[in-house]
Design an enzyme around this catalytic site. Structure first.
Site, mmCIF file in Angstrom:
data_model
loop_
_atom_site.group_PDB
_atom_site.id
_atom_site.type_symbol
_atom_site.label_atom_id
_atom_site.label_comp_id
_atom_site.label_asym_id
_atom_site.label_seq_id
_atom_site.Cartn_x
_atom_site.Cartn_y
_atom_site.Cartn_z
ATOM 1 N N GLY A 95 -0.332 4.319 -0.584
ATOM 2 C CA GLY A 95 1.188 3.969 -0.260
ATOM 3 C C GLY A 95 1.398 3.139 0.899
ATOM 4 O O GLY A 95 2.463 3.288 1.556
ATOM 5 N N GLU A 96 0.349 2.500 1.327
ATOM 6 C CA GLU A 96 0.448 1.672 2.547
ATOM 7 C C GLU A 96 1.573 0.789 2.621
ATOM 8 O O GLU A 96 2.165 0.449 3.678
ATOM 9 C CB GLU A 96 -0.767 1.132 3.147
ATOM 10 C CG GLU A 96 -0.966 0.534 4.372
ATOM 11 C CD GLU A 96 -2.209 0.224 5.151
ATOM 12 O OE1 GLU A 96 -1.995 -0.538 6.033
ATOM 13 O OE2 GLU A 96 -3.272 0.750 4.572
#
Length: 299
Positions: A95-96
């Site tokens: 989920g960067e």
């Protein structure tokens, strides 16, 4: 939107628990560890570090800004996943883009799933158990399937065996995650059924998806009506090979200036005869009043 906000609020109690140094959770065997597995927790962005071994090193700035605009309007729909490093310290697992976009928006916290030492089996059991619940909406099920594939590294065939569902059923749920975030939110809030969502997947253009979504709500279209509408649009598209008019550089520059001034993503659509319309989204009555003051102040 209200439904997603409620779920994130549930994680605030866990956030307080994680701030207690006398009851720091370090492994799956620790007290209260079971409260973390499979639950959403609100974490401060400042307590999360990126993974230095992240294979992806470049992020498209325009794509990040678009995601940031979506998060500003709808919030973070899909929580990130982190692993616990130390007391109040976490490292990104997945989920960067959501993490970076949330920082662009200026959020202080983000919804997250926390992985702790030796919790692999517990996480898998919690996710599988969660999927078996009867009150889940289609998007919740889709996200759970995706987490099992990504975090437990299962194949669709293995997932099919674990949960007793056909691969085709799993694939249909996963395809729902390709829908526009606004449509996904509509499904989570119960405005659309999975049948509506499956019909809309066959529309590639996000704006057309949203137009049909609004049509479904305004006219209370059934799944059959929606499927027919989608078929008709796709047939018309195949019969009309002429390209849509491109948006000029002047329009693109203007839209960028509008979006920056109003602090929201303004969109434009231009017809073949040169006429068009601007769309300015707002998230609440308060946000509407804010936009109105900005627009009147520019007169």
């Amino acid at each position: 939107m209200a439904k997603a906000t409620k779920k994130q609020a549930l994680g605030r109690g866990l956030s307080a628990l994680l701030k207690d140094p006398d009851n720091d959770i370090k492994s799956a065997e620790d007290k209260n560890a079971d409260k973390l597995v499979g639950h959403i927790v609100e974490l401060e962005l400042s307590s999360i570090e990126v993974n230095p071994f992240q294979p992806r090193t470049s992020f498209n700035e325009e794509s990040l800004r678009e995601l940031a605009s979506s998060i500003r309007e709808l919030g973070v729909i899909q929580p990130i996943t982190v692993r616990k490093l130390d007391f109040d310290k976490y490292q990104l697992v997945s989920g960067e883009r959501r993490y970076r976009a949330s920082k662009l928006v200026g959020l202080n916290t983000i919804p997250a799933y926390i992985r702790i030492a030796n919790d692999q089996e517990s996480l898998e059991m919690a996710l599988v158990e969660n999927i078996q619940r009867q009150d889940l909406d289609p998007i919740e099920i889709s996200l759970s399937y995706q987490r099992l594939l990504d975090e437990i590294q299962l194949t669709q065939e293995q997932l099919s065996d674990r949960i007793g569902k056909n691969r085709s059923t799993i694939a249909n749920y996963l395809r729902l995650l390709k829908l526009d975030p606004i449509v996904q939110t509509g499904m989570r809030d119960g405005f659309l059924s999975m049948g509506h969502g499956r019909a809309l997947i066959n529309i590639e253009d996000p704006q057309t998806q949203l137009d049909i979504y609004e049509n479904i709500l305004e006219k209370s279209l059934s799944v059959r009506d929606t499927e027919q509408l989608v078929r008709s649009l796709n047939q018309e598209k195949s019969k009309d090979p002429s390209p849509k008019p491109s948006v000029s550089k002047t329009y693109k520059k203007g839209i960028k200036e509008f979006s920056e001034y109003l602090d929201t993503k303004v969109s434009i659509s231009v017809s073949k005869n040169g006429k068009g319309k601007l769309t300015i989204p707002f998230t609440s009555e308060k946000d509407f009043e804010r936009l109105k003051k900005l627009i009147k102040g520019a007169e």
